[in-house]
Design an enzyme around this catalytic site. Structure first.
Site, short mmCIF file in Angstrom:
data_model
loop_
_atom_site.label_atom_id
_atom_site.label_comp_id
_atom_site.label_asym_id
_atom_site.label_seq_id
_atom_site.Cartn_x
_atom_site.Cartn_y
_atom_site.Cartn_z
N ASP A 170 1.86 5.92 5.17
CA ASP A 170 2.56 4.84 5.29
C ASP A 170 4.29 4.37 4.58
OD1 ASP A 170 1.93 2.11 6.99
OD2 ASP A 170 3.14 1.57 5.26
N HIS A 196 4.85 1.81 3.24
CA HIS A 196 4.52 0.98 2.00
C HIS A 196 3.29 1.40 1.20
CE1 HIS A 196 5.96 -1.65 5.58
NE2 HIS A 196 6.77 -2.27 4.44
N ASP A 222 5.64 3.85 10.01
CA ASP A 222 7.03 3.16 9.72
C ASP A 222 7.78 3.57 8.69
OD1 ASP A 222 5.04 2.66 7.74
OD2 ASP A 222 4.84 0.55 7.55
N HIS A 261 -3.56 -2.48 2.84
CA HIS A 261 -3.19 -3.46 1.78
C HIS A 261 -4.23 -4.30 1.55
CE1 HIS A 261 0.94 -2.21 1.90
NE2 HIS A 261 1.21 -2.53 3.45
ZN ZN Z 1 3.63 -0.10 6.36
#
Ligand code: ZN
Length: 338
Positions: A192, A194, A281, A157
């Site tokens: 991931d 996200h 995740d 991120h």
């Molecule tokens: Zn994540």
């Protein structure tokens, strides 16, 4: 399999995490290292501490302003009357102008995208060594078919000049850049749950590094503003970014179908090396509850990536506290070694 981790990476211990306006314990705990390390060792990984390759490879991805901020902000924040233990912004720069703020408060809002990247006394040190581990892994790939980096704090991120979502330095991007400088054509595959918005942002105007991300639909999931299918790159980079958003609750079969599509794109790119931004995740047991990938699903993910037959660097991203965290990693890394 060679694996990389520096003990200083445990020193970052974020205390603050806001969920729906409420203070919670941060899911990005140092304990993750213990569990992930055990999971990797169960797959036959042998850990080594990275050499210090210096700041140059990190500065190839991140701006000097931002690196200077990360190194100095904690001390400058502490010097303010009534400051908290951790640097957390209370303002954000909506539309950047040419005026770079001199105040620690202004800089925090400029360089921290959200409240999920608090900066403590040891954050820089931990993030620096997490990035050095990624560089160590990239250099091992010259001799190995695959290697694993326990990069924590994670990185995907983080933009060239901004932290966010537990991330400070973009380890996968730094590794990819290092591999490219060794002469490799590189693709980054982000699995991931996200979207890898920082990685996309770093490479979106470049055609020489392919970025692919499979993630929960950002319409209702962090990072919300990025990760849609229509984001395909900008300018010279148009066509070198592929986003595959999937619905919440996606299970093994649907995930593997999306992964096959992603791998086809990577093979079409003609790369010599792949960096996998390995978030765990997506697990059915992960507290974020984005997808529902099982232990068996993780083995299939590792096998599908290995079947490409390309040198592959696995760089740890998310994956939070559950009893499945270590075992999920074990499954991926066993399958990765064929
Ligand atoms: Zn994540």
């Amino acid at each position: 399999m060679r694996a990389f981790l520096d003990p200083r990476q445990t020193k970052h211990n974020p205390q603050s995490f806001l969920v729906l306006g409420q203070q919670r314990v941060s899911p990005e705990q140092p304990e993750r290292i213990t569990r992930l390390k055990a999971g990797a060792e169960a797959a036959g990984c042998v850990f080594e501490a990275p050499e210090d390759a210096g700041i140059a490879q990190i500065a190839a991805i991140h701006t000097s302003e931002y690196l200077s901020f990360l190194q100095t902000i904690h001390g400058r924040w502490q010097a303010l009357d009534g400051a908290s233990d951790e640097v957390i912004p209370n303002i954000h720069a909506r539309a950047r102008t040419d005026s770079y703020p001199t105040s620690p408060v202004g800089q925090a809002g400029y360089h921290q995208a959200d409240t999920a990247c608090p900066i403590g006394a040891h954050t820089w040190d931990a993030a620096y060594w997490s990035a050095q581990s990624a560089i160590g892994g990239a250099r091992a790939l010259g001799e190995e078919e695959c290697a694993y980096v326990l990069s924590r704090p994670p990185g995907h991120h983080a933009y060239h000049d901004q932290a966010g979502g537990f991330c400070f330095l973009n380890n996968a991007a730094i590794a990819a850049q290092d591999l490219q400088e060794q002469g490799a054509r590189v693709a980054i595959l982000d699995v991931d749950v996200h979207h890898g918005n920082g990685t996309q942002g770093i490479f979106e105007t470049r055609s020489d590094v392919l970025t692919v991300s499979i993630h929960a639909d950002p319409d209702a999931f962090y990072p919300f503003y990025w990760g849609h299918a229509h984001e395909r790159g900008i300018g010279d980079g148009l066509g070198a970014n592929l986003n595959i958003p999937l619905p919440r609750g996606t299970q093994d079969d649907a995930y593997l179908e999306a992964l096959a599509h992603a791998l086809q794109r990577i093979q079409g790119f003609g790369c010599d090396a792949v960096v996998v931004a390995l978030g765990l995740d997506t697990s059915i047991d992960d507290p974020f509850q984005g997808f529902a990938v099982t232990d068996q699903g993780f083995a299939r993910i590792g096998a599908a990536i290995a079947a490409m037959g390309l040198p592959t660097l696995y760089v740890q991203e998310g994956g939070y506290m559950s009893d499945a965290l270590g075992p999920n990693l074990t499954q991926v890394l066993i399958a990765a070694q064929g």
